[in-house]
Design a protein around this motif. Structure first.
Motif, PDB file in Angstrom:
ATOM      1  N   VAL A   1       0.835  -1.205   0.000  1.00  0.00           N
ATOM      2  CA  VAL A   1       0.000   0.000   0.000  1.00  0.00           C
ATOM      3  C   VAL A   1       0.872   1.259   0.000  1.00  0.00           C
ATOM      4  O   VAL A   1       0.593   2.224  -0.715  1.00  0.00           O
ATOM      5  CB  VAL A   1      -0.952  -0.003   1.217  1.00  0.00           C
ATOM      6  N   ALA A   2       1.936   1.267   0.786  1.00  0.00           N
ATOM      7  CA  ALA A   2       2.756   2.476   0.903  1.00  0.00           C
ATOM      8  C   ALA A   2       3.294   2.963  -0.442  1.00  0.00           C
ATOM      9  O   ALA A   2       3.238   4.166  -0.725  1.00  0.00           O
ATOM     10  CB  ALA A   2       3.900   2.239   1.890  1.00  0.00           C
ATOM     11  N   PRO A   3       3.828   2.073  -1.320  1.00  0.00           N
ATOM     12  CA  PRO A   3       4.299   2.575  -2.611  1.00  0.00           C
ATOM     13  C   PRO A   3       3.200   3.255  -3.436  1.00  0.00           C
ATOM     14  O   PRO A   3       3.469   4.233  -4.137  1.00  0.00           O
ATOM     15  CB  PRO A   3       4.821   1.308  -3.309  1.00  0.00           C
ATOM     16  N   LEU A   4       1.970   2.737  -3.355  1.00  0.00           N
ATOM     17  CA  LEU A   4       0.862   3.364  -4.088  1.00  0.00           C
ATOM     18  C   LEU A   4       0.589   4.762  -3.555  1.00  0.00           C
ATOM     19  O   LEU A   4       0.390   5.708  -4.324  1.00  0.00           O
ATOM     20  CB  LEU A   4      -0.402   2.507  -3.967  1.00  0.00           C
ATOM     21  N   VAL A   5       0.561   4.893  -2.238  1.00  0.00           N
ATOM     22  CA  VAL A   5       0.285   6.193  -1.625  1.00  0.00           C
ATOM     23  C   VAL A   5       1.412   7.177  -1.939  1.00  0.00           C
ATOM     24  O   VAL A   5       1.165   8.340  -2.282  1.00  0.00           O
ATOM     25  CB  VAL A   5       0.102   6.036  -0.103  1.00  0.00           C
ATOM     26  N   TYR A   6       2.663   6.700  -1.842  1.00  0.00           N
ATOM     27  CA  TYR A   6       3.802   7.582  -2.098  1.00  0.00           C
ATOM     28  C   TYR A   6       3.796   8.095  -3.536  1.00  0.00           C
ATOM     29  O   TYR A   6       4.112   9.260  -3.797  1.00  0.00           O
ATOM     30  CB  TYR A   6       5.105   6.832  -1.830  1.00  0.00           C
ATOM     31  N   GLU A   7       3.438   7.228  -4.480  1.00  0.00           N
ATOM     32  CA  GLU A   7       3.505   7.619  -5.892  1.00  0.00           C
ATOM     33  C   GLU A   7       2.297   8.431  -6.340  1.00  0.00           C
ATOM     34  O   GLU A   7       2.433   9.405  -7.078  1.00  0.00           O
ATOM     35  CB  GLU A   7       3.636   6.377  -6.774  1.00  0.00           C
ATOM     36  N   HIS A   8       1.109   8.049  -5.877  1.00  0.00           N
ATOM     37  CA  HIS A   8      -0.114   8.611  -6.442  1.00  0.00           C
ATOM     38  C   HIS A   8      -0.821   9.634  -5.556  1.00  0.00           C
ATOM     39  O   HIS A   8      -1.686  10.359  -6.044  1.00  0.00           O
ATOM     40  CB  HIS A   8      -1.097   7.482  -6.771  1.00  0.00           C
ATOM     41  N   LEU A  64      -4.977   4.907 -11.004  1.00  0.00           N
ATOM     42  CA  LEU A  64      -4.665   3.583 -10.485  1.00  0.00           C
ATOM     43  C   LEU A  64      -5.241   2.516 -11.400  1.00  0.00           C
ATOM     44  O   LEU A  64      -6.318   2.695 -11.987  1.00  0.00           O
ATOM     45  CB  LEU A  64      -5.254   3.411  -9.081  1.00  0.00           C
ATOM     46  N   THR A  65      -4.534   1.387 -11.522  1.00  0.00           N
ATOM     47  CA  THR A  65      -5.081   0.256 -12.252  1.00  0.00           C
ATOM     48  C   THR A  65      -6.153  -0.417 -11.398  1.00  0.00           C
ATOM     49  O   THR A  65      -6.270  -0.171 -10.187  1.00  0.00           O
ATOM     50  CB  THR A  65      -3.981  -0.765 -12.567  1.00  0.00           C
ATOM     51  N   ALA A  66      -6.933  -1.284 -12.027  1.00  0.00           N
ATOM     52  CA  ALA A  66      -7.957  -2.020 -11.278  1.00  0.00           C
ATOM     53  C   ALA A  66      -7.313  -2.851 -10.167  1.00  0.00           C
ATOM     54  O   ALA A  66      -7.868  -2.976  -9.065  1.00  0.00           O
ATOM     55  CB  ALA A  66      -8.752  -2.911 -12.232  1.00  0.00           C
ATOM     56  N   GLU A  67      -6.140  -3.411 -10.441  1.00  0.00           N
ATOM     57  CA  GLU A  67      -5.447  -4.205  -9.429  1.00  0.00           C
ATOM     58  C   GLU A  67      -5.031  -3.335  -8.243  1.00  0.00           C
ATOM     59  O   GLU A  67      -5.181  -3.742  -7.077  1.00  0.00           O
ATOM     60  CB  GLU A  67      -4.208  -4.865 -10.038  1.00  0.00           C
ATOM     61  N   GLN A  68      -4.534  -2.137  -8.527  1.00  0.00           N
ATOM     62  CA  GLN A  68      -4.118  -1.243  -7.442  1.00  0.00           C
ATOM     63  C   GLN A  68      -5.304  -0.792  -6.603  1.00  0.00           C
ATOM     64  O   GLN A  68      -5.219  -0.713  -5.369  1.00  0.00           O
ATOM     65  CB  GLN A  68      -3.378  -0.046  -8.029  1.00  0.00           C
ATOM     66  N   VAL A  69      -6.422  -0.491  -7.251  1.00  0.00           N
ATOM     67  CA  VAL A  69      -7.630  -0.139  -6.498  1.00  0.00           C
ATOM     68  C   VAL A  69      -8.046  -1.300  -5.597  1.00  0.00           C
ATOM     69  O   VAL A  69      -8.420  -1.117  -4.435  1.00  0.00           O
ATOM     70  CB  VAL A  69      -8.777   0.246  -7.457  1.00  0.00           C
TER      71      VAL A  69
END
Length: 349
Positions: A1-8, A64-69
């Motif tokens: 989760v952290a990489p998604l939050v940091y990037e997006h 975000l991709t569907a997988e990331q969501v």
């Protein structure tokens, strides 16, 4: 989760980033978990209007991709367990000040404008004489709102006629009301502007735009009252190229000003087109509508009748308008018709 939050998320949701609250730490995210789950599932966040697969790819695409969501949804609804701190990636670092170092020229209002505490949206234009001598060529720019919570968007034009300066001189406050000045225009066919979350803009080699000593920079701001008086004094940093451009783009405007939307109409459409007399490379697009805009389509119909998408905004949001630059130019032959269709919703919903 952290990489998604940091990037997006963190690029905007951090101190000075324009987001209404920070999302830099586990506690920040946990407090907003339900809200994050809702807005990412709705695709409201991260903000990105164009439909993928219908134009582009564009520089700096967000989303975000569907997988990331799905990863976010699962983590949030399973209780937002904190991971091993040893697995946490490095927190992103952001530059205090200008992102690409000190600009060659910083243009700033000579005094702040006081945005009223209440009332409706404020549209106001400010004039900044370009200091210095000799012609220079701008290859990059960065706009710093300094008070991004109240600045909805900015458009920067140039004026070599002095007409905008004369309008400002007769207004006792900084700038003048409205967002139109005869004589002001986009510089050399480039879109120059800012919306929240936008990074500094760098033009391709050989495509800088000219700035002469007698030129005024005309900054048009759309501002939103916050409930208290707010000082507004943005800065525009310009970075210069070593020499003049070898290519100059041409801007083609598609649209209609004769718009008469009936009361209650939920699908009022306008369309426009232009047949290209020569081969072209399409470098960027700026779809634009106001509060009633709903669906925006831009496309190219090739001479053989083949239709090619340039951009499709299925769910227009005036708060997130932007320019979209293609990663690679879209090459279109002479005889292609550029087409645009905008649908407006004037219903009670």
């Amino acid at each position: 989760v952290a990489p998604l939050v940091y990037e997006h998320c963190v690029p905007c949701h951090r101190p000075g980033g324009g987001g209404p609250f920070p999302l830099r730490t586990y506690d920040d995210v946990r407090r907003r978990g339900t809200e994050i789950a809702t807005v990412t599932k709705m695709r409201f966040m991260p903000p990105w209007l164009p439909e993928r697969g219908h134009g582009g790819p564009f520089v700096g695409e967000r989303g975000l991709t569907a997988e990331q969501v799905g990863i976010l949804q699962q983590w949030i609804f399973e209780g937002m367990e904190r991971g091993d701190p040893g697995d946490l990636p490095p927190e992103p670092r952001f530059v205090d000040g200008w992102e690409h170092g000190e600009p060659d020229l910083v243009a700033r209002f000579d005094r702040p404008y006081s945005l009223p505490a209440g009332g409706s949206d404020v549209f106001r234009t400010f004039v900044i004489p370009a200091p210095g001598s000799g012609e220079r060529w701008v290859r990059g720019w960065e706009f710093r709102a300094e008070n991004p919570e109240v600045v909805h968007h900015a458009t920067i034009e140039v004026d070599r006629t002095g007409s905008a300066r004369r309008l400002e001189e007769i207004d006792p406050e900084p700038g003048f009301s409205g967002m139109r000045a005869e004589g002001a225009h986009m510089p050399d066919g480039h879109f120059v502007g800012w919306v929240p979350g936008r990074r500094p803009t760098w033009l391709p080699d050989g495509m800088a735009w000219g700035l002469t000593p007698e030129t005024d920079l005309v900054v048009q701001l759309h501002m939103l009252p916050s409930g208290k008086v707010e000082p507004v004094q943005p800065e525009l940093g310009l970075y210069f190229a070593d020499g003049p451009p070898t290519e100059t783009p041409m801007m083609i405007r598609l649209g209609k000003r004769l718009i008469d939307i009936p009361a209650g109409a939920s699908e009022y459409a306008i369309a426009d087109g232009y047949r290209l007399p020569v081969d072209v490379e399409v470098r960027s697009l700026f779809p634009h509508a106001h509060y009633l805009g709903q669906d925006l389509k831009g496309f190219a119909t090739l001479p053989d009748g083949t239709k090619r998408w340039l951009v499709w905004v299925r769910d227009w949001d005036f708060n997130w308008q932007d320019e979209y630059r293609f990663r690679e130019p879209v090459v279109l032959p002479a005889g292609t018709t550029l087409g645009m269709r905008v649908t407006f919703d004037n219903s009670a919903s």
